[in-house]
Design an enzyme around this catalytic site. Structure first.
Site, mmCIF file in Angstrom:
data_model
loop_
_atom_site.group_PDB
_atom_site.id
_atom_site.type_symbol
_atom_site.label_atom_id
_atom_site.label_comp_id
_atom_site.label_asym_id
_atom_site.label_seq_id
_atom_site.Cartn_x
_atom_site.Cartn_y
_atom_site.Cartn_z
ATOM 1 N N TYR A 106 0.579 -1.493 -0.067
ATOM 2 C CA TYR A 106 0.118 0.364 0.338
ATOM 3 C C TYR A 106 0.850 0.991 -0.638
ATOM 4 C CZ TYR A 106 -4.381 2.288 1.088
ATOM 5 O OH TYR A 106 -5.730 3.093 1.670
ATOM 6 N N LYS A 162 -1.058 -0.722 -4.040
ATOM 7 C CA LYS A 162 -1.580 0.000 -4.621
ATOM 8 C C LYS A 162 -1.762 0.927 -4.298
ATOM 9 C CE LYS A 162 -5.946 1.375 -1.902
ATOM 10 N NZ LYS A 162 -7.373 0.899 -1.506
ATOM 11 N N LYS A 207 -2.472 5.384 -3.363
ATOM 12 C CA LYS A 207 -3.122 6.328 -2.325
ATOM 13 C C LYS A 207 -3.002 7.409 -3.499
ATOM 14 C CE LYS A 207 -6.188 5.948 -0.254
ATOM 15 N NZ LYS A 207 -7.215 5.485 -0.402
ATOM 16 N N ASP A 259 -5.927 4.675 -6.439
ATOM 17 C CA ASP A 259 -7.450 4.625 -5.480
ATOM 18 C C ASP A 259 -7.524 6.292 -4.789
ATOM 19 O OD1 ASP A 259 -9.310 4.854 -3.727
ATOM 20 O OD2 ASP A 259 -8.695 4.033 -2.134
ATOM 21 N N PRO A 260 -8.186 6.970 -5.829
ATOM 22 C CA PRO A 260 -7.944 8.161 -5.823
ATOM 23 C C PRO A 260 -9.310 8.832 -4.591
ATOM 24 C CG PRO A 260 -8.903 8.147 -8.322
ATOM 25 C CD PRO A 260 -8.809 6.735 -7.397
ATOM 26 N N ASN A 261 -10.009 7.879 -4.457
ATOM 27 C CA ASN A 261 -11.423 7.554 -3.304
ATOM 28 C C ASN A 261 -12.875 9.060 -3.990
ATOM 29 O OD1 ASN A 261 -8.815 7.574 -0.898
ATOM 30 N ND2 ASN A 261 -11.148 6.609 -0.598
ATOM 31 N N GLU A 320 -9.671 1.672 -8.454
ATOM 32 C CA GLU A 320 -10.484 1.865 -6.946
ATOM 33 C C GLU A 320 -11.143 3.402 -7.100
ATOM 34 O OE1 GLU A 320 -8.372 0.042 -3.613
ATOM 35 O OE2 GLU A 320 -9.900 1.309 -2.193
ATOM 36 N N GLU A 372 -22.054 13.279 -8.517
ATOM 37 C CA GLU A 372 -21.827 14.605 -9.519
ATOM 38 C C GLU A 372 -23.502 14.455 -10.182
ATOM 39 O OE1 GLU A 372 -18.676 13.930 -11.639
ATOM 40 O OE2 GLU A 372 -19.909 13.888 -13.049
ATOM 41 N N ASN A 404 -14.195 0.619 -1.692
ATOM 42 C CA ASN A 404 -14.540 0.768 -0.446
ATOM 43 C C ASN A 404 -15.963 1.807 -0.477
ATOM 44 O OD1 ASN A 404 -11.773 1.862 -0.575
ATOM 45 N ND2 ASN A 404 -12.589 2.802 1.488
ATOM 46 N N ASP A 430 -14.448 -4.858 4.061
ATOM 47 C CA ASP A 430 -13.762 -4.460 5.336
ATOM 48 C C ASP A 430 -14.557 -5.262 6.105
ATOM 49 O OD1 ASP A 430 -12.273 -3.798 7.761
ATOM 50 O OD2 ASP A 430 -11.825 -1.778 6.524
ATOM 51 N N HIS A 432 -10.387 -3.470 2.488
ATOM 52 C CA HIS A 432 -9.738 -2.156 2.489
ATOM 53 C C HIS A 432 -9.331 -2.294 3.917
ATOM 54 C CE1 HIS A 432 -10.970 1.080 5.188
ATOM 55 N NE2 HIS A 432 -11.222 1.719 4.128
ATOM 56 N N SER A 433 -8.470 -1.139 3.877
ATOM 57 C CA SER A 433 -7.932 -1.102 5.160
ATOM 58 C C SER A 433 -7.783 0.092 5.163
ATOM 59 C CB SER A 433 -6.532 -1.627 5.401
ATOM 60 O OG SER A 433 -5.839 -0.811 5.013
ATOM 61 N N ASN A 434 -7.363 0.731 7.251
ATOM 62 C CA ASN A 434 -7.586 1.816 7.723
ATOM 63 C C ASN A 434 -6.008 1.718 8.248
ATOM 64 O OD1 ASN A 434 -10.617 2.580 7.608
ATOM 65 N ND2 ASN A 434 -9.086 3.888 7.072
HETATM 66 O O1 GKR Z 1 -5.077 5.764 5.059
HETATM 67 O O2 GKR Z 1 -5.807 7.675 4.441
HETATM 68 C C1 GKR Z 1 -5.672 6.549 4.321
HETATM 69 C C2 GKR Z 1 -6.848 6.117 3.019
HETATM 70 O O3 GKR Z 1 -7.190 7.052 2.015
HETATM 71 C C3 GKR Z 1 -8.320 5.549 4.273
HETATM 72 O O4 GKR Z 1 -8.623 7.055 4.728
HETATM 73 C C4 GKR Z 1 -8.411 5.115 3.167
HETATM 74 O O5 GKR Z 1 -10.449 4.814 3.673
HETATM 75 O O6 GKR Z 1 -7.116 3.453 2.583
HETATM 76 C C5 GKR Z 1 -9.525 3.873 2.779
HETATM 77 C C6 GKR Z 1 -9.051 3.358 1.110
HETATM 78 O O7 GKR Z 1 -9.355 2.156 0.226
HETATM 79 O O8 GKR Z 1 -10.243 4.180 0.395
HETATM 80 MG MG MG Z 2 -10.223 2.777 -1.189
#
Ligand code: GKR
Ligand code: MG
Length: 447
Positions: free
Chosen positions: A152, A207, A209, A237-239, A262, A268, A291, A315, A341-343
């Protein structure tokens, strides 16, 4: 007379904190400390069961409120205990049901369900009572001896731009420990990060972020990673930071480079993120993981009906151990893919991931874990190791691991020294951009 299983004699909730790097995401920059809540349950046969879940006062209070429903109950009736907790639960004040489809971190606590740490601790006890590992008790039982996890990767900011107490590991003898607390923002630095992680943990898949720089810059980092790891599965993963049009444009030509994407876009123009992601998939044909848009069964129903996702990162802290595996079975039967997913987390969650993923039917995608950013801050005597890109699954009764109470109390002291126990990514970010405010549609460094 029915034969009895041991009875719960004590349940403790211990909030703990650990150190983190200044990792950047759409929601800002990670603070120097992250928090978690531990559950420790003892039974009448002298066994101890453990569970770990997200930190913060809200989750801590939810757990404490459950104690009367757990103590005095038989561990063999753990499903009834969880049922009583669910029946007693009510919607929290401030929970508008929005979930995290816009990555509003203040809502994460409503998506996380405190009782899953209790489920984990009770299964640990039951496994010890029966003499079998937790993964043998779950779903269709153990499917594999080791679980593939991904590296990650994060863009990391320069902690020297703040006066915050980030950990300094510049004198560590471990190359990764030295690297992880330093600034890493260029394509070359992210490739070096991945190489260092491959060296230490044997990762093949990564992956990144995103949601930090403009999408085009992040795609260039992905291209650099793919050049270095031509056989690796690479994900970004741009959330949900990009608009639909932007996401389609950015992902054009990324087939064969990005294995999947992801949460590329979010809600929108009056359409939900599930509708927008379905349109993204139709336009690009690129596999999509989430996630954010399927964090409960009602959301999943709509995501599945719209064919908005291919991979659900279920998760266990959101879905429960059994719930996450129920999802794994459905996805497998439908030809879709399960992952998690994880934190930021400690090694108890790492162990939970190992057991849940060991029991997941089908072919899960390599699991997310933030553990590499915390590795060394172990709360267990015997944390499972990540070797050759795979996480070991303890082959001992229950979770198969032992808590180090001294370490736990040290992490609890760190927690008690903190003024604020809830995750706040804006605080550190404001050192980089004064007055910085979260915007679900703007990468954190784009202001
Ligand atoms: O650890 O900041 C982070 C991640 O962005 C987390 O908050 C996300 O929930 O890992 C996560 C994700 O896959 O979206
Ligand atoms: Mg994610």
């Amino acid at each position: 007379m029915l034969s009895k299983t041991p009875v719960v004699t004590e349940m403790q909730v211990i909030p703990v904190a650990g150190y983190d790097s200044m990792e950047m995401t759409l929601s800002g920059a990670h603070a120097p400390f992250f928090t978690r809540n531990l559950v420790i349950i003892k039974d009448s046969s002298g066994h101890t069961g453990i569970g770990e879940i997200h930190g913060g006062e809200y989750t801590c209070e939810c757990l404490n409120a459950c104690i009367p429903l757990v103590v005095g109950q038989e561990i063999g009736r753990y499903r009834a205990i969880l049922g009583a907790i669910h029946r007693g639960g009510k919607k929290a004040e401030g929970d508008d049901g929005e979930g995290i489809q816009t990555l509003d971190i203040s809502k994460l606590k409503f998506v996380v369900k405190a009782e899953w740490a209790i489920e984990c601790a009770l299964l640990d006890l039951l496994g010890q009572h029966l003499g079998v590992p937790v993964c043998e008790l779950l779903a269709e039982g153990k499917q594999r001896d080791k679980v593939e996890v991904l590296g990650y990767l994060f863009y990391v900011s320069d902690k020297g731009k703040t006066d915050l107490p980030y950990l300094d590991e510049s004198t560590s003898s471990d190359p990764w420990f030295r690297m992880r607390r330093q600034e890493m923002v260029s394509h070359e630095q992210i490739v070096e990060q991945a190489c260092c992680l491959q060296e230490k943990y044997g990762y093949r898949n990564f992956k990144l972020k995103g949601g930090v720089f403009e999408g085009a810059y992040e795609m260039d980092t992905i291209r650099a990673l793919k050049k270095q790891f031509p056989n690796g599965r690479i994900n970004l993963d741009p959330n949900g930071a990009w608009s639909l049009a932007e996401a389609i444009e950015l992902c054009r030509g990324m087939h064969g480079i990005l294995t999947y994407i992801e949460d590329p876009c979010g809600p929108e123009a009056g359409f939900s993120s599930r509708e927008i992601m379905a349109e993204f998939k139709n336009a690009t044909n690129l596999p999509v993981a989430t996630n954010m848009i399927a964090t409960n069964w009602r959301q999943f129903y709509h995501a599945a009906a719209l064919k908005a996702v291919d991979i659900v990162l279920a998760d266990p802290h959101f879905w429960g151990l059994e719930g996450s595996l129920r999802m794994a079975s459905i996805l497998n039967d439908w030809g879709l893919t399960w992952g998690s997913h994880s934190n930021n987390h400690f090694d108890i969650t790492l162990t939970t991931f190992a057991h849940v993923a060991a029991a997941a039917p089908g072919k899960p995608t390599a699991l997310d874990t933030h553990w590499i950013w915390q590795d060394g801050q172990n709360l267990l005597e015997d944390a499972p190791q990540i070797k050759d890109g795979y996480l070991e699954v303890p082959d001992r009764p229950g979770l198969g691991v032992t808590l180090n109470m001294e370490r736990v109390m040290e992490a609890n002291r760190l927690y008690n020294q903190m003024e604020n126990h809830d995750r706040d990514d804006a605080m550190a970010m404001q050192y980089l951009i004064p007055g910085w405010k979260y915007d679900s549609k703007k990468p954190c460094l784009v202001r």
